[in-house]
Design an enzyme around this catalytic site. Structure first.
Site, PDB file in Angstrom:
ATOM      1  N   ASN A   9       0.787  -1.144  -0.110  1.00 51.98           N
ATOM      2  CA  ASN A   9      -0.026   0.086   0.136  1.00 51.98           C
ATOM      3  C   ASN A   9       1.016   1.242   0.112  1.00 51.98           C
ATOM      4  O   ASN A   9       1.710   1.504   1.090  1.00 51.98           O
ATOM      5  CB  ASN A   9      -0.896  -0.061   1.209  1.00 51.98           C
ATOM      6  CG  ASN A   9      -1.712   1.243   1.357  1.00 51.98           C
ATOM      7  OD1 ASN A   9      -1.902   1.987   0.509  1.00 51.98           O
ATOM      8  ND2 ASN A   9      -2.309   1.317   2.518  1.00 51.98           N
ATOM      9  N   LYS A  11       0.225   4.192  -0.458  1.00 49.77           N
ATOM     10  CA  LYS A  11      -0.413   5.586   0.102  1.00 49.77           C
ATOM     11  C   LYS A  11      -0.265   6.616  -0.592  1.00 49.77           C
ATOM     12  O   LYS A  11      -0.035   6.517  -1.956  1.00 49.77           O
ATOM     13  CB  LYS A  11      -0.108   5.811   1.714  1.00 49.77           C
ATOM     14  CG  LYS A  11      -0.235   4.496   2.458  1.00 49.77           C
ATOM     15  CD  LYS A  11      -0.122   4.541   3.982  1.00 49.77           C
ATOM     16  CE  LYS A  11      -0.407   3.260   4.610  1.00 49.77           C
ATOM     17  NZ  LYS A  11      -0.324   3.373   6.138  1.00 49.77           N
ATOM     18  N   HIS A  95      -9.762   1.126   4.597  1.00 51.20           N
ATOM     19  CA  HIS A  95      -8.136   1.044   5.414  1.00 51.20           C
ATOM     20  C   HIS A  95      -8.477   2.056   6.478  1.00 51.20           C
ATOM     21  O   HIS A  95      -9.355   3.132   6.524  1.00 51.20           O
ATOM     22  CB  HIS A  95      -7.209   1.927   4.481  1.00 51.20           C
ATOM     23  CG  HIS A  95      -5.843   1.805   5.021  1.00 51.20           C
ATOM     24  ND1 HIS A  95      -5.563   2.782   5.888  1.00 51.20           N
ATOM     25  CD2 HIS A  95      -4.947   0.947   4.904  1.00 51.20           C
ATOM     26  CE1 HIS A  95      -4.389   2.495   6.214  1.00 51.20           C
ATOM     27  NE2 HIS A  95      -4.012   1.365   5.770  1.00 51.20           N
ATOM     28  N   GLU A  97      -7.108   4.595   7.519  1.00 60.90           N
ATOM     29  CA  GLU A  97      -6.961   5.960   7.129  1.00 60.90           C
ATOM     30  C   GLU A  97      -8.111   6.610   6.162  1.00 60.90           C
ATOM     31  O   GLU A  97      -8.368   7.610   6.530  1.00 60.90           O
ATOM     32  CB  GLU A  97      -5.568   6.363   6.272  1.00 60.90           C
ATOM     33  CG  GLU A  97      -4.402   6.319   7.389  1.00 60.90           C
ATOM     34  CD  GLU A  97      -3.274   5.645   6.769  1.00 60.90           C
ATOM     35  OE1 GLU A  97      -3.008   5.514   5.616  1.00 60.90           O
ATOM     36  OE2 GLU A  97      -1.998   5.098   7.339  1.00 60.90           O
ATOM     37  N   GLU A 167      -5.380  -4.804  10.527  1.00 59.57           N
ATOM     38  CA  GLU A 167      -4.166  -3.959  10.558  1.00 59.57           C
ATOM     39  C   GLU A 167      -4.739  -3.147  11.888  1.00 59.57           C
ATOM     40  O   GLU A 167      -5.455  -2.309  12.060  1.00 59.57           O
ATOM     41  CB  GLU A 167      -4.480  -3.030   9.672  1.00 59.57           C
ATOM     42  CG  GLU A 167      -3.947  -3.399   8.232  1.00 59.57           C
ATOM     43  CD  GLU A 167      -3.452  -2.447   7.248  1.00 59.57           C
ATOM     44  OE1 GLU A 167      -2.392  -2.803   6.793  1.00 59.57           O
ATOM     45  OE2 GLU A 167      -4.143  -1.438   6.930  1.00 59.57           O
ATOM     46  N   GLY A 173       2.225   2.408  10.743  1.00 58.55           N
ATOM     47  CA  GLY A 173       3.264   3.377  10.531  1.00 58.55           C
ATOM     48  C   GLY A 173       3.999   3.916  11.761  1.00 58.55           C
ATOM     49  O   GLY A 173       4.620   5.061  11.830  1.00 58.55           O
ATOM     50  N   SER A 212       3.463  -2.036  10.329  1.00 51.96           N
ATOM     51  CA  SER A 212       4.809  -1.917  10.523  1.00 51.96           C
ATOM     52  C   SER A 212       5.443  -3.399  10.126  1.00 51.96           C
ATOM     53  O   SER A 212       6.482  -3.728  10.637  1.00 51.96           O
ATOM     54  CB  SER A 212       5.225  -1.539  11.847  1.00 51.96           C
ATOM     55  OG  SER A 212       4.687  -0.247  12.015  1.00 51.96           O
ATOM     56  N   GLY A 234       4.856   1.457   4.663  1.00 54.49           N
ATOM     57  CA  GLY A 234       6.175   1.879   4.496  1.00 54.49           C
ATOM     58  C   GLY A 234       7.369   1.025   3.782  1.00 54.49           C
ATOM     59  O   GLY A 234       8.096   1.770   2.637  1.00 54.49           O
TER      60      GLY A 234
HETATM   61  P1  PGA Z   1       2.901   0.301   7.574  1.00 50.71           P
HETATM   62  O1  PGA Z   1       1.536   0.644   6.903  1.00 50.71           O
HETATM   63  O2  PGA Z   1       3.591  -0.964   6.990  1.00 50.71           O
HETATM   64  O3  PGA Z   1       3.589   1.594   7.322  1.00 50.71           O
HETATM   65  O4  PGA Z   1       2.754   0.443   8.934  1.00 50.71           O
HETATM   66  C1  PGA Z   1       0.437  -0.595   6.758  1.00 50.71           C
HETATM   67  C2  PGA Z   1      -0.760  -0.081   6.357  1.00 50.71           C
HETATM   68  O5  PGA Z   1      -1.491   1.073   6.682  1.00 50.71           O
HETATM   69  O6  PGA Z   1      -1.441  -0.593   5.241  1.00 50.71           O
END
Ligand code: PGA
Length: 249
Positions: A9, A11, A95, A97, A167, A173, A212, A234
């Site tokens: 992802n 983003k 998601h 977010e 998640e 993140g 993460s 990330g």
């Molecule tokens: P992250 O994000 O690996 O940066 O923690 C995961 C996600 O939001 O899908």
């Protein structure tokens, strides 16, 4: 046998030239394609470029969201047809977010998932609790409500063809990953809840962990019996890291 999936992802990262370089590096990477399906979800503006580069490759293309509407006066929205024409086969829905910054609800995610499925896209449906909910001992309750809400009135076929991503919001993140035991506990719980809706789907539905995930923790997480892959933020922006996670399956 469940399909292992590692989905990136991206983003709001990746202009056209960054997309090209990252995908060229990923396409040159090596892994057992039978063992793991790789998916990348760049931002909308890079989807067309990505679709051309990934055409007939072993990396699938996904979007990070979509509209529940087919077309019309919905400023800023993207339809399933638009995604299909650039070669997308997956779409991330719900998601955290999107839920947090765009007030998306389980009901909307449920509607979008049905629309995606009708169009032939595979929905990756995200669920997960906040830190406050975890500390209050509400993890199972919250995740159960999200599973029941987002998968409401799914046909058996749709259930079988969906992908779930667990998640925990506190791990996204932040560099804080759920321990393999914590993640496996919720994955097992999700599979039990899906079994109550459809026993066959529970056996086949891939449940990805997200939050993460990085090369150093991927193998342990992916080694858990109910973790079938990862949704990676990330670390999906660095080809070496993303390839290492794919190879940890
Ligand atoms: P992250 O994000 O690996 O940066 O923690 C995961 C996600 O939001 O899908």
């Amino acid at each position: 046998m469940r399909q292992n999936i590692i989905a990136g992802n991206w983003k709001m990262n990746g202009n056209i030239s960054e997309t090209k370089s990252l995908l060229e590096e990923l396409l040159a990477g090596k892994w057992d394609h039978q063992r793991c399906q790789a998916v990348v979800c760049p931002p909308y503006t890079a989807l067309s470029t990505a679709g051309k580069l990934l055409h007939e490759s072993h990396i699938a293309l996904g979007a990070q969201d979509m509209s529940e509407h087919a077309s019309g006066a919905y400023t800023g929205e993207i339809s399933t047809d638009m995604l299909l024409t650039v070669g997308a086969t997956y779409v991330i829905l719900g998601h955290s977010e999107r839920r947090q910054y765009h007030s998306e609800t389980d009901k909307l995610v449920n509607t979008k998932a049905k629309v995606a499925f009708q169009a032939g896209l595979t929905p990756i449906i995200c669920v997960g609790e906040t830190l406050t909910q975890r500390e209050a001992g509400q993890v199972h309750e919250v995740v159960e409500a999200q599973i029941n809400g987002t998968l409401s009135e799914f046909s058996a076929d749709l259930m079988m063809k969906s992908v779930i991503a667990y998640e925990p919001i506190w791990a996204i993140g932040t560099g804080k990953t759920a321990t393999p035991d914590i993640a496996e506990d919720v994955h097992r719980f999700i599979r039990q809840k899906i079994a109550e809706l459809d026993a066959d789907a529970a056996e086949t539905i891939p449940i990805l962990y997200g939050g993460s995930v990085k090369p150093s923790n991927a193998a342990e997480l992916l080694g858990q019996p109910d973790i079938d892959g990862a949704l990676v933020g990330g670390a999906s922006l660095k080809a070496d890291d993303f390839l290492a996670i794919i190879n940890a399956v």
